[in-house]
Design an enzyme around this catalytic site. Structure first.
Site, PDB file in Angstrom:
ATOM      1  N   TYR A  23      48.520  40.233  48.954  1.00 18.40           N
ATOM      2  CA  TYR A  23      48.034  41.478  49.540  1.00 18.40           C
ATOM      3  C   TYR A  23      47.963  41.394  51.066  1.00 18.40           C
ATOM      4  CZ  TYR A  23      47.272  43.297  44.902  1.00 18.40           C
ATOM      5  OH  TYR A  23      47.482  43.750  43.625  1.00 18.40           O
ATOM      6  N   TYR A 151      40.387  44.565  35.889  1.00 21.49           N
ATOM      7  CA  TYR A 151      41.585  44.034  36.554  1.00 21.49           C
ATOM      8  C   TYR A 151      42.312  43.118  35.576  1.00 21.49           C
ATOM      9  CZ  TYR A 151      44.733  41.467  39.546  1.00 21.49           C
ATOM     10  OH  TYR A 151      45.871  40.903  40.077  1.00 21.49           O
ATOM     11  N   LYS A 281      44.227  31.095  34.840  1.00 23.17           N
ATOM     12  CA  LYS A 281      43.414  30.553  35.929  1.00 23.17           C
ATOM     13  C   LYS A 281      42.953  29.103  35.728  1.00 23.17           C
ATOM     14  CE  LYS A 281      42.252  34.492  38.683  1.00 23.17           C
ATOM     15  NZ  LYS A 281      42.495  35.816  38.122  1.00 23.17           N
TER      16      LYS A 281
HETATM   17  C1  PLP Z   1      43.603  36.747  37.905  1.00 23.16           C
HETATM   18  C2  PLP Z   1      43.557  37.604  36.691  1.00 23.16           C
HETATM   19  C3  PLP Z   1      44.731  38.077  36.085  1.00 23.16           C
HETATM   20  C4  PLP Z   1      46.101  37.830  36.658  1.00 23.16           C
HETATM   21  O1  PLP Z   1      46.439  36.495  36.684  1.00 23.16           O
HETATM   22  P1  PLP Z   1      47.633  35.984  37.658  1.00 23.16           P
HETATM   23  O2  PLP Z   1      47.755  34.538  37.342  1.00 23.16           O
HETATM   24  O3  PLP Z   1      47.176  36.264  39.064  1.00 23.16           O
HETATM   25  O4  PLP Z   1      48.844  36.768  37.309  1.00 23.16           O
HETATM   26  C5  PLP Z   1      44.603  38.828  34.929  1.00 23.16           C
HETATM   27  N1  PLP Z   1      43.388  39.098  34.397  1.00 23.16           N
HETATM   28  C6  PLP Z   1      42.247  38.653  34.956  1.00 23.16           C
HETATM   29  C7  PLP Z   1      40.931  38.960  34.309  1.00 23.16           C
HETATM   30  C8  PLP Z   1      42.289  37.907  36.118  1.00 23.16           C
HETATM   31  O5  PLP Z   1      41.146  37.489  36.702  1.00 23.16           O
END
Ligand code: PLP
Length: 431
Positions: A23, A151, A281
């Protein structure tokens, strides 16, 4: 300037001239800080300064950095197999990791699809749900219900189920699949769920179940969409309503998985199991990019029996052996550690030391859950100035919008966490 001695690394000008950061704009004057090493909870900058990390590299590095156990596992794996295609071939790290994930996640989840990033794990979950209903003779069920303020990632399917406003995706709205948004729950974590929240959920699910493949949500903690914590009871209600009307439940635990909320998975706060679970993550302890989508034996079997009899997805780097090895080592380290006690201590210290922020006029709310501490302001922070101020204070804290938050590695000690909370209090006082 003539005569000025700069000890800036030559690669830094390449970064400024050619590289996009998340971003951001190429050539923008927002600062990026060059990191040359990291160990424990400390990041070392090119100029020698050390920063205490309050972000765990976007919530991934739960054991901190340069972790001997993960390093050793990766070195050994490097000597045998760094990568091989997963189509028609397999390897022990992937199979063992799948076994481990099935063991650790809620009982009915038994089949594992590996991918490279959280966003892709979400795409895979959406496709699984659609293929399941297709196999059941319900091809109209191709839409999704989701919560506002959620998100789920930056790819098109994931964007379509992320909050249209806080998800920063309005620019692409003509391209996005139209999904059904439900008002985010207002019931707080630790409280019972109020009737209005349930009614909003019920209205959408009952009216649209014919076209809905699944409800997708982040259990208990809505992360990048606003860092909100909601009632676990709401999840129970969502599970029951989905079953009642015949809609699958997808839980996106990419942010909450692996202990962050005080339970290994946030679903456990409600004692529910989703039909499909997304992980990412912290899966590899922040070492390598890896994600997983899990589903039940029933859904996997239905997809197998449907047309075309296979699940239609297959990333090039699927189940990379190094990434799977890092994940296995990270999970072992987590389970062998007193992580619950650590998270409880972090939560108590965050609650205690961030509480004084409530006295400042600029602060709207302070909230903590597990190893997450959030100070919500009334106005958005200045991203030109604030990161620099935190760096000058010897800490790495990256706010977004109105939110200044901490999600430190679980191994952080009292003193270092104290430095992080003190930096936040000090900077908010000066706002
Ligand atoms: C970070 C995140 C994503 C996306 O993961 P990326 O590895 O950045 O593509 C999807 N859902 C949630 C809840 C997240 O925190």
């Amino acid at each position: 300037m003539p005569g000025t001695v700069t000890n800036e690394a030559p690669w830094l000008s390449l970064d400024r001239g050619h590289v996009w950061h998340p971003y951001s704009a190429v050539g923008a004057d927002t600062p990026v800080f060059p990191v040359v090493a990291a160990s424990g909870v400390r990041l070392r900058l090119a100029d020698g300064r050390e920063l205490i990390d309050g972000m765990a590299s976007w919530w991934c590095a739960i054991h901190g950095y340069n972790v001997p156990e993960i390093n050793a596992a990766l070195s050994a794996q490097l000597d045998t197999l760094a990568h091989v295609m997963f189509g028609g071939l397999t390897h022990a790290p992937a199979a063992r990791l799948a076994g481990r994930l099935v063991e650790l996640t809620p009982a009915p989840l038994e089949s594992v699809f590996f991918s490279d990033s959280g966003s892709v794990a979400v795409e895979v979950a959406l496709k699984m749900a659609i293929q399941y209903w297709h196999a059941r003779g319900k091809p109209r069920k191709q839409h999704f219900a989701t919560l506002r303020r959620g998100y789920h990632g930056d790819t098109f399917g994931a964007m379509s189920v992320s909050d249209p406003e806080t998800g920063m995706h309005t620019l692409f709205s003509n391209m996005l699949a139209q999904q059904l948004f439900i008002d985010a729950p207002t019931s707080r974590f630790g409280e019972p769920c109020n009737a209005t929240d349930v009614a909003a959920l019920e209205t959408v699910l009952t009216a649209h179940h014919d076209e809905l493949a699944a409800l997708i949500l982040e259990p208990v903690v809505q992360g990048a969409g606003g860092m909100r914590f909601y009632a676990a009871d709401y999840l129970k209600q969502a599970r029951a309503l989905c079953d009642e009307v015949g809609v699958l439940l997808i839980c996106d635990e990419i942010a909450t998985g692996f202990g962050r909320t005080g339970r290994l998975f946030a679903c456990e706060h409600a004692g529910i199991a989703p039909d499909i679970l997304c992980l990412g993550k912290a899966l590899t302890g922040g070492y390598l990019t890896l994600a997983a989508t899990l589903t039940t034996a029933g859904i996997a079997e239905t997809i197998r029996q449907g047309d075309p009899g296979v699940f239609m997805h297959g990333p090039t780097f699927m189940a990379n052996p190094l990434a799977c090895t890092a994940a296995l080592a990270s999970l072992q380290l987590l389970l062998d550690s007193p992580w619950q006690g650590r998270v409880v201590n972090i939560e108590a210290q965050l609650a205690r030391e961030l509480a004084p922020c409530r006295q400042f006029d600029s602060v709207a709310e302070v909230r903590t859950l597990g190893a997450i501490g959030v100070v919500e302001l009334h106005a958005s922070v200045n991203m030109q100035r604030l990161p620099q101020q935190f760096v000058d204070a010897g800490v790495w804290i990256r706010p977004f919008g109105k939110l200044i938050y901490l999600m430190p590695p679980f191994i952080i000690n009292t003193e270092d966490l104290g430095t992080l909370t003190a930096a936040i209090t000090h900077i908010i006082r000066k706002l």
